[in-house]
Write a protein that holds these residues in place. Sequence first.
Motif: not given
Length: 365
Positions: A155-162
Motif C-alpha cells: 500500500s505504501h507504493t500506491l500511497d506515494v503515487f497520489v
Amino acid sequence: MTTEQTELARLRERIDQIDRQLLALICERAKCAQSVAEVKMRGNSGQDVVFYRPEREAQVLRKIMHENPGPLSDEEVARLFREVMSACLALEAPLHIAFLGPEGAFTHAAALKHFGHSGVCLPHYAIDEVFREVEAGSAHYGVVPVETSNEGVISHTLDVFVNSPLLICGEVEVRTHHFLIAPEQVDAADIKVVYSLAQSFSLCRQWLDERWPGVERIAVPSHADAVKRASERQDAAAVAGEHCARLYGMKVLAKNIEDHPDQIARYLIIGKNSAPPSGDDKTSLMVTIRDEPGALYKMLGVFHRQNLSLTRIDSRPALSGARRYHFFVDFIGHKDLPEVGAAIQELSRDALDVRCLGSYPKGVL
Ligand SMILES: C=C(O[C@@H]1C=C(C(=O)O)C=C[C@H]1O)C(=O)O
C-alpha cells in the motif's frame, strides 16, 4: 585419436565457427543501436532524448520467444536477448536505475530481470526515496514492489503515487524462490542458527519445521543482512532469495524451500514517461470517488460497458479529506485505444478525479 576425440574436436571447431559468427552479429547489432541513438539525438536536437523504449524492447523479446525454434526454452532465449539489448542500450546511454534495496532483495532481482546487467542499479532504503530519485532526475527509472507473496499489495507504493507526477512505464514479475544457503566452509550438520527476514520464515515455516526442527530462527531486516550474519559464524545458515544466494556466492544447501512454490511478486517500473502501445499492454488508473452507496458499482459498470478486462483493483482511503477513496485499477489495453479513452471520459463524469498512472507493456519475462 579415438573416434570420440575426433568427433569432439569436430564439434568444438563448429562451435568456434558459430561463436565467431555470433560475435560479428552481436557487434553489428550494437553498431545499429548506436546509429539509432544518433538518429534519436538528431530528431530531438540532442535535447531530452529518451533512449530507452520499453514498448520496442517488449516487442523484440516477444518476437524472439515466438520464433524460438528450441532447444533452449522461450524464457532462456529471452533472457539472453534481454542482456544483448541491455548492453546495446548502455552504448546509447547507460541507464541509472533506483530500486528498493538493499542489494540482493527481490526488487534488485526485478531490476536486473527488467533492465539486464548493463544498467547501473542503485539501492535506496524507502519506496518514496526511489520515487524522489527519479523525480529529481538522479535516476532514469525506479523499481518498486507493488504486490509480494508475503505482504500482498504494497500500500505504501500506491500511497506515494497520489502525490507523485511519475508514471508507470513497465511491470515485471519475479518468482520468489527461497534458498537455504551457508558459507562455503560451513557443514550442514553444524548448523544451529538460521537468519532471515520474518516474512521469509513464515513462507518457509513448514519446510523448516520438518527438516530443521531444532535450529533457532533469528529474524533480521533483510536477506543481505541474513547472509552477512551467517558469514560471521561457523554454525549458521540463511534463508534468502535465489538472486541473493548467487550474489553473495554462498553454498546452496536446499533450493525452493518455500511451502507454496510458484509464488510471484510484481514490481512496477516508474519513470517520467509512459510507454507507447506495444501491442499487448496494461493501463493503471487512479480513480478517486466519494464513499457513498453504489459508487464502486457505478465505477465498475464503466469497465464492463467498455469491455475492459480488469487485472487488479485496490483501494486506499484518501488522506486529504474524509469519505473519499482512491481506487487503483489495472486493466488490459493501452490508453490510446478508443475504448480506454471512452472509459476514462465516462469515469470522469462521476469520479472526483481520474488520473492515468500509465500504459505499459505487459511483463514479458
Ligand atoms: C535500439 C533502440 O534503442 C534501445 C535499445 C533496443 C535494442 O537494443 O533493441 C531497443 C529499444 C531501446 O531501449 C531502439 O529504440 O530501437
